[in-house]
Design a protein around this motif. Sequence first.
Motif, PDB file in Angstrom:
ATOM      1  N   TYR A  83       0.838  -1.110   0.017  1.00 22.26           N
ATOM      2  CA  TYR A  83      -0.076  -0.002   0.062  1.00 22.26           C
ATOM      3  C   TYR A  83       0.591   1.176  -0.012  1.00 22.26           C
ATOM      4  O   TYR A  83       0.435   2.032  -0.666  1.00 22.26           O
ATOM      5  CB  TYR A  83      -1.036   0.136   1.126  1.00 22.26           C
ATOM      6  N   GLU A  84       1.855   1.360   0.610  1.00 18.11           N
ATOM      7  CA  GLU A  84       2.713   2.502   0.670  1.00 18.11           C
ATOM      8  C   GLU A  84       3.775   2.299  -0.437  1.00 18.11           C
ATOM      9  O   GLU A  84       4.237   3.401  -1.156  1.00 18.11           O
ATOM     10  CB  GLU A  84       3.677   2.538   2.047  1.00 18.11           C
ATOM     11  N   GLY A  85       4.634   1.315  -0.536  1.00 24.49           N
ATOM     12  CA  GLY A  85       5.485   1.006  -1.158  1.00 24.49           C
ATOM     13  C   GLY A  85       5.269   1.126  -2.921  1.00 24.49           C
ATOM     14  O   GLY A  85       5.946   1.665  -3.695  1.00 24.49           O
ATOM     15  N   GLY A 124       1.557   3.671  -3.168  1.00 24.26           N
ATOM     16  CA  GLY A 124       2.027   5.112  -3.013  1.00 24.26           C
ATOM     17  C   GLY A 124       1.078   6.124  -1.666  1.00 24.26           C
ATOM     18  O   GLY A 124       1.108   7.277  -1.788  1.00 24.26           O
ATOM     19  N   ARG A 131       0.318   6.789   1.846  1.00 27.16           N
ATOM     20  CA  ARG A 131       1.265   7.045   2.962  1.00 27.16           C
ATOM     21  C   ARG A 131       0.712   6.191   4.455  1.00 27.16           C
ATOM     22  O   ARG A 131      -0.406   6.297   4.737  1.00 27.16           O
ATOM     23  CB  ARG A 131       1.499   8.638   3.480  1.00 27.16           C
ATOM     24  N   ASN A 133      -3.866   9.021   1.250  1.00 24.24           N
ATOM     25  CA  ASN A 133      -3.115   9.810   0.263  1.00 24.24           C
ATOM     26  C   ASN A 133      -4.542  10.844   0.252  1.00 24.24           C
ATOM     27  O   ASN A 133      -5.154  10.698  -0.745  1.00 24.24           O
ATOM     28  CB  ASN A 133      -2.732   9.178  -0.976  1.00 24.24           C
ATOM     29  N   VAL A 170      -6.832   7.149  -9.776  1.00 21.33           N
ATOM     30  CA  VAL A 170      -5.132   7.404  -9.870  1.00 21.33           C
ATOM     31  C   VAL A 170      -5.089   8.246 -11.005  1.00 21.33           C
ATOM     32  O   VAL A 170      -5.713   8.622 -12.400  1.00 21.33           O
ATOM     33  CB  VAL A 170      -4.664   6.063  -9.853  1.00 21.33           C
ATOM     34  N   LEU A 187       1.728   3.415 -12.676  1.00 20.94           N
ATOM     35  CA  LEU A 187       1.647   2.531 -11.761  1.00 20.94           C
ATOM     36  C   LEU A 187       1.607   1.086 -11.876  1.00 20.94           C
ATOM     37  O   LEU A 187       2.042   0.260 -11.250  1.00 20.94           O
ATOM     38  CB  LEU A 187       0.139   2.993 -10.922  1.00 20.94           C
ATOM     39  N   ARG A 208       4.561  -0.304 -12.365  1.00 23.69           N
ATOM     40  CA  ARG A 208       5.471  -0.777 -11.083  1.00 23.69           C
ATOM     41  C   ARG A 208       4.874  -2.042 -10.474  1.00 23.69           C
ATOM     42  O   ARG A 208       5.941  -2.633  -9.894  1.00 23.69           O
ATOM     43  CB  ARG A 208       4.960   0.535  -9.998  1.00 23.69           C
TER      44      ARG A 208
END
Length: 120
Positions: free
Chosen positions: A25-27, A30, A32, A50, A75, A81, A84
């Motif tokens: 969820y963070e890595g 994106g 926080r 976020n 998004v 994304l 990624r």
Amino acid sequence: MTIVAIDHVQLAMPAGGEAAAQAFYEGLLGLRRVPKPPHLERRGGCWFENGGAKVHLGVDAEFRPARKAHPALVVEGLDHLAARFESAGVPVRHEPLDGHRRVYVDDPFGNRIELLEPFG
């Protein structure tokens, strides 16, 4: 009475999955990681946000992934994304939707996550 917004989406996770949740969820996504209130922290799980997008993960002793029910997150930069996620070995499923580009991914626990980017 008028409902004006959804504050957050709650998903379940198995006990001890906080590091995997943070990596996803963070890595990757994106969002926080934010602290949970102290009286809730002892239950395990973790919260991410976020801006107005907030996802809470709570430990469920009888965890089963949400394969149909899911949050849909709007998004910007869907191609970046999706790449990624693919680079991290997370399968990306492309699904058409009028007016949007859309993909689905599964979090490390098997919960389905929808990612949308409006055309234009």
